[in-house]
Design a protein around this motif. Sequence first.
Motif: not given
Lengths: 382, 356
Positions: A77-93
């Motif tokens: 149930c962690s917030i990581d399970s909602l991540r929609c991109h690879p861990e090392d790529e943070q798209p610009d919100p």
Amino acid sequence: MAASGGSTTSNTNIPEYEYSDVNTKPFHIGGFRSEWLSRLTPDDYSYQPEEEDTFDANFAKEHGVSAETMAELKSVCSIDSLRCHPEDEQPDPEVVPPNPTLQTLIERKKKQDYKASRKITKNRHDLYANELERLTYGMKPEAVDDILPEGEVILTVNVYYPASYDKFNYVRPHMTLLMTGSHSLAEFRDAICCVSDLQVCGEFSNTPNIAPDFISKDHYKSAFFYFEGVFYNDMRYPECQDISMTTIEWAKSHNFPSYSQAKMEDTRFMDLNVKVGFPYLYCHQGDCEHLVIITDVRLTHKNDCLDKELYPLLTHKHRVATQKCSVCHIFIGRWFTTNDEFAPSHPCLFCDKCFRTLHYNEDGYKLGDFLAYPYVDRGAFN
Amino acid sequence: MIRSKRGETDPYRKQLKSDCESLLGRFQKTESVRFQVFSEIWRESNFTHIFYGAVKHEKRAFSRRVLDLAYSYFLPPLTFQIRVGGLYLLYSLYRSQTASPPEQIRVALKDWDEVKKFEKDAADAQHLDAVYILRQLRFLKAFHFTAMPTLLAYKKKRKTEKSDLSEEFVERASRPQELINGDLLEELSNIHELYEKMKTSVSLPSEKSVNMIHRSFVPQLRGSVLDFHKWQQNKDETDQDEDCGEGTSSQQECSNRAGLIASIKSKAYGEAAEASKSRRHRQVEVDPTSNESGPSNAPGRSRKTKPSFKARTKEKYLFSGDQLKASSSTTMISHLTSLDPVAAEKVKYFKRFPSK
Ligand SMILES: [Zn+2]
Ligand SMILES: [Zn+2]
């Protein structure tokens, strides 16, 4: 003091719709608060965060799960399970991602492209729309005594400006105030700013320097609120009159349901019976009438402004176009004149500087035969 | 509060609704209530991105809008499974929003008892992930405890919108079936019998008033409910092959009073008479004998049974689509015409979670 006027008080203080999505049936604010508090644990509305370990331990105990299962549960149930991109790529919100599939994003892109193509600049009002409220988020007072008690209620109240029929828009101009349950209606009254309270009455062309001290709030102190069959009169000053009496007696003589009276200063929001979403009345200066709508009632939250002293908290103020001086077109009008040979129109609006430069000589001597009235612009509060 | 431009009272509403419902629709197809299944669909649809690109002054208003919308999927009359999806959606949106400080989830006092009931149903059925997520939201202080779900400023809708609820998410009306159950019919026919006797005793046998009694009242009532159920099933395009022969002829079959009594007395109507008392109190008890590794009983009015979270953790997270598609339970009404001990057992589960 509970208000029990024309409408019947429902025996439940759990708000229900009277008209779906429009307004509720009447309920007692204090009773509503008690209903919530009886259903919650103090942790639910506490400003202090609960310890995560305590939470986990309680959960595991209550549901009879092992530490291992608990760990799995937390990870699933962690917030990581909602991540929609690879861990090392943070798209610009801040930008719409390329090739969106969500309808909302396609629409947002379309709107932004349209705005860009038309070079529509952002509206100043949009930019500052929520600024007032944002400034006070989670603000804590210096003195512990000034902290808003946990489990207190906060009401959101809109006060509308008197109707101007020529300019009826979907957005009716209003101010929004956050009040707490322990505020009296008199404190509410004092937080409402209306130009008619500041309107200076009289002609001052011979003595322009004394005019600003002479404002009408000091002269006409009577005022009332009307909620659910009760007139709440401001009786704080000896010169205050019960200006609701005329209405009450008229209603009596015409076989209307009877109304009652109470004192504004003795009534807290907590004591009121009201409908949320329903238009009520504030009347002052004899005939300046404002609609008052309580749009929300809820328990306080840790992210609210927690400094009691900052309430009533102004969170929205309608910005009206100001009337500018007809000479310099820069400053807000402060005087209007009639019978004025220097003026391009009758009546005519001047800022203080232009008014004085044009109508008085260096020694302050009045030139000409005009009449001058102090003017307070509605937009002066912006 | 939400400020909107003139005439544009709720921008993105249509698009947001479509996005949320397609997400929930996919979740519904899995017949699962697992958060893991939900979050996979969330990731596949890049749902976190829904917040991306909103400019600074829009962020709060957008969060407000999408949370208010998601809240509506968390409440009755939607099916238990969709409500679980609605809860997961609320949680995921709350945690992914870009507004800072975050917008809170508004929960109205009138809805809170439903939320607590939902929590209890989920806990009783060992859906620990659903319970955990609801508790997490409380732990995170994600809620505003409010009077009403939205702010109300006496704005009447200029256009009357069609019902907002997506039809396939709504719990099918089962009140007639729930109300007109075996117990009621049994009691009704007893009373009817007594009434008939009384009428007969106070009047001469030849008197016409005796005919005032609606002789086939109970069978007809039963028949009507069956018809309603059949109609509902056909409307849902649900295949009713097995029951068909018996079902369509139900009315004539049931008009036979003896046959009716016999069927009432039979176990097909659910529980034995002695159990009925406790059921009237509508208590939900945890069955201590419930098999943890087997499919757990579905809570609420859910028609599907799913393995519990606990069951799955025991199986070391071996997921397969098949596993989630546990045997589908049946509605109570279908047992008015069929005798099946296994099915009767399920009826018991069903009844242990009475709705409202
Ligand atoms: Zn006024
Ligand atoms: Zn000027």
